[in-house]
Design a protein around this motif. Structure first.
Motif, PDB file in Angstrom:
ATOM      1  N   ALA A  38      50.467  58.397   6.609  1.00  0.00           N
ATOM      2  CA  ALA A  38      51.644  59.227   6.853  1.00  0.00           C
ATOM      3  C   ALA A  38      52.755  58.400   7.488  1.00  0.00           C
ATOM      4  O   ALA A  38      52.491  57.518   8.296  1.00  0.00           O
ATOM      5  N   PRO A  39      54.011  58.666   7.126  1.00  0.00           N
ATOM      6  CA  PRO A  39      55.119  57.944   7.742  1.00  0.00           C
ATOM      7  C   PRO A  39      55.165  58.212   9.242  1.00  0.00           C
ATOM      8  O   PRO A  39      54.686  59.239   9.715  1.00  0.00           O
ATOM      9  N   ALA A  40      55.731  57.285   9.964  1.00  0.00           N
ATOM     10  CA  ALA A  40      55.875  57.478  11.404  1.00  0.00           C
ATOM     11  C   ALA A  40      56.779  58.667  11.679  1.00  0.00           C
ATOM     12  O   ALA A  40      57.667  58.981  10.897  1.00  0.00           O
ATOM     13  N   MET A  41      56.552  59.354  12.789  1.00  0.00           N
ATOM     14  CA  MET A  41      57.385  60.495  13.146  1.00  0.00           C
ATOM     15  C   MET A  41      58.508  60.072  14.079  1.00  0.00           C
ATOM     16  O   MET A  41      58.442  59.002  14.703  1.00  0.00           O
ATOM     17  N   GLU A  42      59.529  60.878  14.153  1.00  0.00           N
ATOM     18  CA  GLU A  42      60.623  60.663  15.096  1.00  0.00           C
ATOM     19  C   GLU A  42      60.213  61.293  16.427  1.00  0.00           C
ATOM     20  O   GLU A  42      60.261  62.511  16.593  1.00  0.00           O
ATOM     21  N   PHE A  43      59.792  60.463  17.378  1.00  0.00           N
ATOM     22  CA  PHE A  43      59.345  60.989  18.663  1.00  0.00           C
ATOM     23  C   PHE A  43      60.509  61.541  19.486  1.00  0.00           C
ATOM     24  O   PHE A  43      60.353  62.502  20.239  1.00  0.00           O
ATOM     25  N   HIS A  44      61.659  60.923  19.356  1.00  0.00           N
ATOM     26  CA  HIS A  44      62.854  61.363  20.090  1.00  0.00           C
ATOM     27  C   HIS A  44      63.996  61.562  19.088  1.00  0.00           C
ATOM     28  O   HIS A  44      64.913  60.739  19.012  1.00  0.00           O
ATOM     29  N   PRO A  49      72.217  66.118  10.946  1.00  0.00           N
ATOM     30  CA  PRO A  49      73.523  66.517  10.430  1.00  0.00           C
ATOM     31  C   PRO A  49      73.620  68.014  10.136  1.00  0.00           C
ATOM     32  O   PRO A  49      74.682  68.614  10.264  1.00  0.00           O
ATOM     33  N   THR A  50      72.494  68.623   9.711  1.00  0.00           N
ATOM     34  CA  THR A  50      72.483  70.054   9.406  1.00  0.00           C
ATOM     35  C   THR A  50      71.589  70.777  10.399  1.00  0.00           C
ATOM     36  O   THR A  50      70.448  70.396  10.608  1.00  0.00           O
ATOM     37  N   GLN A  51      72.138  71.818  11.024  1.00  0.00           N
ATOM     38  CA  GLN A  51      71.402  72.620  11.991  1.00  0.00           C
ATOM     39  C   GLN A  51      71.259  74.046  11.463  1.00  0.00           C
ATOM     40  O   GLN A  51      72.219  74.638  10.979  1.00  0.00           O
ATOM     41  N   LYS A  52      70.054  74.569  11.539  1.00  0.00           N
ATOM     42  CA  LYS A  52      69.787  75.942  11.154  1.00  0.00           C
ATOM     43  C   LYS A  52      69.103  76.658  12.317  1.00  0.00           C
ATOM     44  O   LYS A  52      68.483  76.035  13.175  1.00  0.00           O
ATOM     45  N   LYS A  78      62.339  68.533  12.685  1.00  0.00           N
ATOM     46  CA  LYS A  78      63.147  67.557  13.426  1.00  0.00           C
ATOM     47  C   LYS A  78      62.441  66.220  13.597  1.00  0.00           C
ATOM     48  O   LYS A  78      63.085  65.201  13.852  1.00  0.00           O
ATOM     49  N   HIS A  79      61.116  66.204  13.477  1.00  0.00           N
ATOM     50  CA  HIS A  79      60.359  64.977  13.689  1.00  0.00           C
ATOM     51  C   HIS A  79      60.172  64.152  12.417  1.00  0.00           C
ATOM     52  O   HIS A  79      59.585  63.072  12.457  1.00  0.00           O
ATOM     53  N   ILE A  80      60.644  64.657  11.293  1.00  0.00           N
ATOM     54  CA  ILE A  80      60.438  63.950  10.025  1.00  0.00           C
ATOM     55  C   ILE A  80      61.456  62.811   9.897  1.00  0.00           C
ATOM     56  O   ILE A  80      62.663  63.026  10.037  1.00  0.00           O
ATOM     57  N   PRO A  81      60.990  61.588   9.635  1.00  0.00           N
ATOM     58  CA  PRO A  81      61.899  60.444   9.519  1.00  0.00           C
ATOM     59  C   PRO A  81      62.914  60.610   8.395  1.00  0.00           C
ATOM     60  O   PRO A  81      62.646  61.275   7.388  1.00  0.00           O
ATOM     61  N   ALA A  82      64.064  59.988   8.573  1.00  0.00           N
ATOM     62  CA  ALA A  82      65.147  60.102   7.593  1.00  0.00           C
ATOM     63  C   ALA A  82      64.710  59.622   6.212  1.00  0.00           C
ATOM     64  O   ALA A  82      65.146  60.164   5.190  1.00  0.00           O
ATOM     65  N   ALA A  83      63.832  58.612   6.148  1.00  0.00           N
ATOM     66  CA  ALA A  83      63.395  58.078   4.858  1.00  0.00           C
ATOM     67  C   ALA A  83      62.678  59.132   4.029  1.00  0.00           C
ATOM     68  O   ALA A  83      62.780  59.149   2.806  1.00  0.00           O
ATOM     69  N   VAL A  84      61.963  60.041   4.700  1.00  0.00           N
ATOM     70  CA  VAL A  84      61.252  61.101   3.984  1.00  0.00           C
ATOM     71  C   VAL A  84      62.251  62.109   3.420  1.00  0.00           C
ATOM     72  O   VAL A  84      62.049  62.660   2.335  1.00  0.00           O
ATOM     73  N   TRP A  85      63.322  62.346   4.162  1.00  0.00           N
ATOM     74  CA  TRP A  85      64.366  63.266   3.694  1.00  0.00           C
ATOM     75  C   TRP A  85      65.145  62.697   2.513  1.00  0.00           C
ATOM     76  O   TRP A  85      65.759  63.435   1.752  1.00  0.00           O
ATOM     77  N   GLY A  86      65.150  61.368   2.400  1.00  0.00           N
ATOM     78  CA  GLY A  86      65.967  60.730   1.375  1.00  0.00           C
ATOM     79  C   GLY A  86      67.272  60.219   1.926  1.00  0.00           C
ATOM     80  O   GLY A  86      68.203  59.951   1.179  1.00  0.00           O
ATOM     81  N   GLY A  87      67.342  60.068   3.247  1.00  0.00           N
ATOM     82  CA  GLY A  87      68.556  59.565   3.889  1.00  0.00           C
ATOM     83  C   GLY A  87      68.907  60.373   5.122  1.00  0.00           C
ATOM     84  O   GLY A  87      68.595  61.560   5.214  1.00  0.00           O
ATOM     85  N   GLU A  88      69.553  59.717   6.086  1.00  0.00           N
ATOM     86  CA  GLU A  88      69.920  60.366   7.349  1.00  0.00           C
ATOM     87  C   GLU A  88      70.798  61.590   7.125  1.00  0.00           C
ATOM     88  O   GLU A  88      70.678  62.608   7.815  1.00  0.00           O
ATOM     89  N   GLU A  89      71.673  61.505   6.135  1.00  0.00           N
ATOM     90  CA  GLU A  89      72.621  62.602   5.888  1.00  0.00           C
ATOM     91  C   GLU A  89      71.935  63.877   5.401  1.00  0.00           C
ATOM     92  O   GLU A  89      72.534  64.956   5.435  1.00  0.00           O
ATOM     93  N   LYS A  90      70.676  63.784   4.959  1.00  0.00           N
ATOM     94  CA  LYS A  90      69.964  64.950   4.436  1.00  0.00           C
ATOM     95  C   LYS A  90      69.068  65.618   5.478  1.00  0.00           C
ATOM     96  O   LYS A  90      68.468  66.657   5.185  1.00  0.00           O
ATOM     97  N   ARG A  91      68.970  65.023   6.645  1.00  0.00           N
ATOM     98  CA  ARG A  91      68.089  65.577   7.668  1.00  0.00           C
ATOM     99  C   ARG A  91      68.545  66.967   8.110  1.00  0.00           C
ATOM    100  O   ARG A  91      69.738  67.255   8.198  1.00  0.00           O
ATOM    101  N   LEU A 232      63.461  74.386  -0.396  1.00  0.00           N
ATOM    102  CA  LEU A 232      64.779  74.150   0.191  1.00  0.00           C
ATOM    103  C   LEU A 232      65.079  72.672   0.419  1.00  0.00           C
ATOM    104  O   LEU A 232      66.207  72.217   0.202  1.00  0.00           O
ATOM    105  N   TYR A 233      64.061  71.927   0.857  1.00  0.00           N
ATOM    106  CA  TYR A 233      64.315  70.564   1.337  1.00  0.00           C
ATOM    107  C   TYR A 233      63.524  69.478   0.617  1.00  0.00           C
ATOM    108  O   TYR A 233      63.668  68.303   0.952  1.00  0.00           O
ATOM    109  N   GLY A 234      62.701  69.852  -0.327  1.00  0.00           N
ATOM    110  CA  GLY A 234      61.991  68.853  -1.120  1.00  0.00           C
ATOM    111  C   GLY A 234      60.504  68.789  -0.827  1.00  0.00           C
ATOM    112  O   GLY A 234      60.055  69.055   0.285  1.00  0.00           O
TER     113      GLY A 234
END
Length: 266
Positions: A38-44, A49-52, A78-91, A232-234
């Protein structure tokens, strides 16, 4: 004695160098992380960019897993790395808020209490709405304050979801009229009573009708949440959550052995 020449020494060194070089890729491979890891998580995590905001309705006697299973999935976006989203702008990150008729402690069906951060009169804007079920939902199908609140909030939300007989509340509020929906199978007859205009689906783990998604009993809320998040997010985002929570999700919405157990389907 065999004479050692500079030429023979050079040949021996060349052979040794080749041997070491051939071993390096194998040694490096031993330290390389497996592809399935599994990819590393975002601990902090930084602000996405998008808040729901997802509002979870709770009430005395709500079923804990109905609410907390989906909250586990949504809250970890919130803990999913940007690479999994497909880029920081998609987080995307989702703020979870709990709501009841009034602020304060709300006892679950299992006993432990959850704090309702907001009451009906001061609920913030909700992008998503989640309605769990439980024994406490049964009397609420006649509670006009709750039904009015649900109608108002559902009308403004991008997405409304229910777990178990939380669908009974949505049905009583008219939100499921003329829509396909499902609910708990063990208490099917009682759960569908408030919705004579609903197109009830007897065999379904969850039913996705676009802006309204309903799921079967209790644990089905986690499968529904992952399916919605994937839509919604892939799929990569949903798959990361499965690995992180070590949850073996059912991906087929028609998978429902409990319908047969309850005598609703073959």
């Amino acid at each position: 004695m065999k004479q050692i020449t500079i030429r023979s020494i050079a040949l021996h060194l060349a052979a040794l160098t080749a041997l070491v070089a051939s071993a390096l890729p194998a040694a490096a491979g031993e330290n390389k992380a497996p592809a399935a890891q599994a990819p590393a998580m975002e601990f902090h995590p930084t602000q996405a960019p998008t808040q729901k905001t997802i509002g979870v309705l709770i009430f005395p006697g709500f079923e804990m897993l109905d609410a907390y299973g989906p909250m586990e999935m949504w809250g970890n976006l919130k803990h999913i790395p940007a690479a999994v989203w497909g880029g920081e702008e998609k987080r995307v990150s989702v703020r979870i808020v709990t709501i009841s008729a009034k602020r304060g402690d709300v006892p679950s069906n299992q006993g432990p209490k959850t704090v309702a951060e907001f009451g009906y009169d001061d609920t913030p804007h909700l992008n998503y709405l989640l309605v769990p079920g439980g024994l406490g939902a049964i009397p609420l199908v006649r509670d006009q304050a709750t039904l009015n609140w649900l109608r108002a909030r559902a009308g403004k939300a991008e997405l409304v979801m229910s777990v178990c007989n939380g669908a009974s509340l949505l049905a009583a509020a008219g939100i499921l009229d003329n829509r396909p929906a499902t609910t708990n199978k063990m208490f099917w007859s009682k759960s569908i009573e408030p919705g004579p205009k609903v197109k009830w689906v007897k065999k379904a783990r969850w039913v996705d009708d676009g802006t309204v998604v309903t799921s079967s009993g209790i644990s089905a809320g986690m499968d529904m949440s992952l399916a919605v998040i994937g839509r919604l997010y892939g799929k990569d985002v949903a798959a990361w959550l499965e690995r992180f929570t070590e949850y073996d999700a059912h991906r087929d919405p028609s998978w429902d052995p409990f319908a047969a157990t309850a005598g609703l389907a073959d």
